[in-house]
Design a protein around this motif. Sequence first.
Motif, short mmCIF file in Angstrom:
data_model
loop_
_atom_site.label_atom_id
_atom_site.label_comp_id
_atom_site.label_asym_id
_atom_site.label_seq_id
_atom_site.Cartn_x
_atom_site.Cartn_y
_atom_site.Cartn_z
N UNK A 19 -1.72 25.37 -4.50
CA UNK A 19 -0.50 25.56 -5.30
C UNK A 19 -0.75 25.22 -6.76
N UNK A 20 -1.53 24.16 -7.00
CA UNK A 20 -1.85 23.78 -8.38
C UNK A 20 -2.66 24.86 -9.07
N UNK A 21 -3.63 25.43 -8.35
CA UNK A 21 -4.44 26.50 -8.92
C UNK A 21 -3.58 27.69 -9.31
N UNK A 22 -2.67 28.07 -8.43
CA UNK A 22 -1.76 29.19 -8.74
C UNK A 22 -0.92 28.86 -9.98
N UNK A 74 0.84 -1.19 0.00
CA UNK A 74 0.00 0.00 0.00
C UNK A 74 0.88 1.24 0.00
N UNK A 75 0.66 2.12 -0.92
CA UNK A 75 1.42 3.35 -0.96
C UNK A 75 0.58 4.37 -1.71
N UNK A 76 1.02 5.62 -1.71
CA UNK A 76 0.30 6.62 -2.47
C UNK A 76 1.25 7.26 -3.46
N UNK A 77 0.69 7.81 -4.53
CA UNK A 77 1.47 8.42 -5.58
C UNK A 77 1.03 9.86 -5.75
N UNK A 78 1.98 10.77 -5.74
CA UNK A 78 1.70 12.16 -6.10
C UNK A 78 1.92 12.26 -7.60
N UNK A 79 0.82 12.33 -8.32
CA UNK A 79 0.88 12.21 -9.77
C UNK A 79 0.98 13.59 -10.38
N UNK A 80 2.05 13.88 -11.08
CA UNK A 80 2.28 15.20 -11.63
C UNK A 80 2.12 15.16 -13.14
N UNK A 81 1.30 16.06 -13.66
CA UNK A 81 1.12 16.16 -15.10
C UNK A 81 0.79 17.61 -15.43
N UNK A 82 0.87 18.01 -16.71
CA UNK A 82 0.61 19.39 -17.06
C UNK A 82 -0.79 19.88 -16.72
N UNK A 83 -1.80 18.99 -16.62
CA UNK A 83 -3.13 19.46 -16.32
C UNK A 83 -3.56 19.15 -14.90
N UNK A 84 -2.91 18.22 -14.24
CA UNK A 84 -3.37 17.83 -12.91
C UNK A 84 -2.22 17.46 -12.00
N UNK A 85 -1.46 18.43 -11.52
CA UNK A 85 -0.32 18.10 -10.67
C UNK A 85 -0.74 17.57 -9.32
N UNK A 86 -2.04 17.57 -9.03
CA UNK A 86 -2.49 17.07 -7.74
C UNK A 86 -3.40 15.88 -7.90
N UNK A 87 -3.10 15.05 -8.91
CA UNK A 87 -3.85 13.81 -8.99
C UNK A 87 -3.32 12.91 -7.90
N UNK A 88 -3.82 13.14 -6.67
CA UNK A 88 -3.30 12.45 -5.50
C UNK A 88 -4.06 11.16 -5.32
N UNK A 89 -3.38 10.04 -5.42
CA UNK A 89 -4.01 8.75 -5.20
C UNK A 89 -3.90 8.42 -3.72
N UNK A 90 -4.61 9.19 -2.92
CA UNK A 90 -4.57 9.03 -1.47
C UNK A 90 -5.93 8.58 -0.98
N UNK A 105 -9.82 22.65 -10.24
CA UNK A 105 -9.08 22.89 -9.01
C UNK A 105 -9.84 23.83 -8.09
N UNK A 106 -10.44 24.88 -8.65
CA UNK A 106 -11.24 25.81 -7.84
C UNK A 106 -12.41 25.07 -7.18
N UNK A 107 -13.06 24.21 -7.94
CA UNK A 107 -14.18 23.44 -7.39
C UNK A 107 -13.72 22.58 -6.22
N UNK A 108 -12.54 21.98 -6.35
CA UNK A 108 -12.01 21.14 -5.28
C UNK A 108 -11.64 21.99 -4.05
N UNK A 109 -11.01 23.13 -4.28
CA UNK A 109 -10.59 23.99 -3.17
C UNK A 109 -11.79 24.51 -2.40
N UNK A 110 -12.88 24.84 -3.11
CA UNK A 110 -14.07 25.39 -2.46
C UNK A 110 -14.92 24.32 -1.79
#
Length: 334
Positions: A108-111, A1-17, A147-152
């Motif tokens: 940070x992703x939104x910024x 079991x582990x988690x991955x911080x998935x970084x990509x040009x459109x979704x740097x916070x695709x967090x598999x947590x 990202x805004x939807x997630x933050x709010x």
Amino acid sequence: MYYILYISPFDPLHLLWYILHIQSINKKQIICTSGVMPCSTVRPLPECGLHGTCAVVVDPSNETSTYCSCDDGWGQSLEWNYFTNNQDSLSSSICMYNRRVIDGLWVAALVGFLIVFVLFFGLVRSRRDLFQYRHILVICTLASATTIYRVLNPTTAQIGVEFTFSFLMSLCFVFYAFVVDQIFGESLKYLSDKASMMNVQGFFLGHLHQLRVLGLSAMVLVCICAQFFWITTFVSDQARQSTAKTLMRCLWISIIIHYSFLTIAYTKLFSELLTDMEQIVSGTKFIPNSNTSADVIRWAELYIPKIKMMKFVCQNIFSTWVINAVGCIVSDFW
């Protein structure tokens, strides 16, 4: 079991947590009977994860029950919760979520998305420029909105749980795959023109049309499988755990196929072009039109470093997608 911080040009916070939360109650710490997390196959971990301990509760009738007591700052949730015995319960969840860290990363992703949007929009001076940068502007806009939807809505906007956010994530994957495919098509045209200029021949350069068809097919596969993000929100309670897990793994398999193809194609195409360009510069390859040979040699000397950089960037971006997707496939994290 582990988690991955998935970084990509459109979704740097695709967090598999897996996000889990349990309120504190009277308890005492005990040694779990199984010793390791039952859903972990890649890396043996404590039963409650790295940030929790197995605890026992004794009620007034002297009956006992166990649960995961999370460390300070760590908690639980139902997002990506495809591995528990009951997807609507946190009783079998583990402590792998730090709310402050995740909220900070989404901000940070939104910024980052807004900065990229402003930079590219600042390059627009005409309709032609707007057309040229349309892809990156659209994907930045969509990613920013997601990202805004997630933050709010940090407690409700969860993948696989809430439809709207899951649907927005699907759109991000679709648009990103489409943009990558468009760039691939333009790259093939660029390589074809340069190969014709210098009379370059090679197996991959000789099959550009077939490569374009394969790339388009892989892109369509990813776009179809990306819909599994929101489809998992409608899976029935009885079947959700196994069905959702299978659907998400199919998504990552499609990503592996798509970006493995792009990694190999870009590597071989750029390698064939660079090999001939270097031979031309060194004088070991003859250019049929001697009147323009000097100009071609000067052009090759100028563009060899740029093409090497393009090859390096493409290899790293697409191979990163593949490595992370493979991790999702082999792990029981789902």
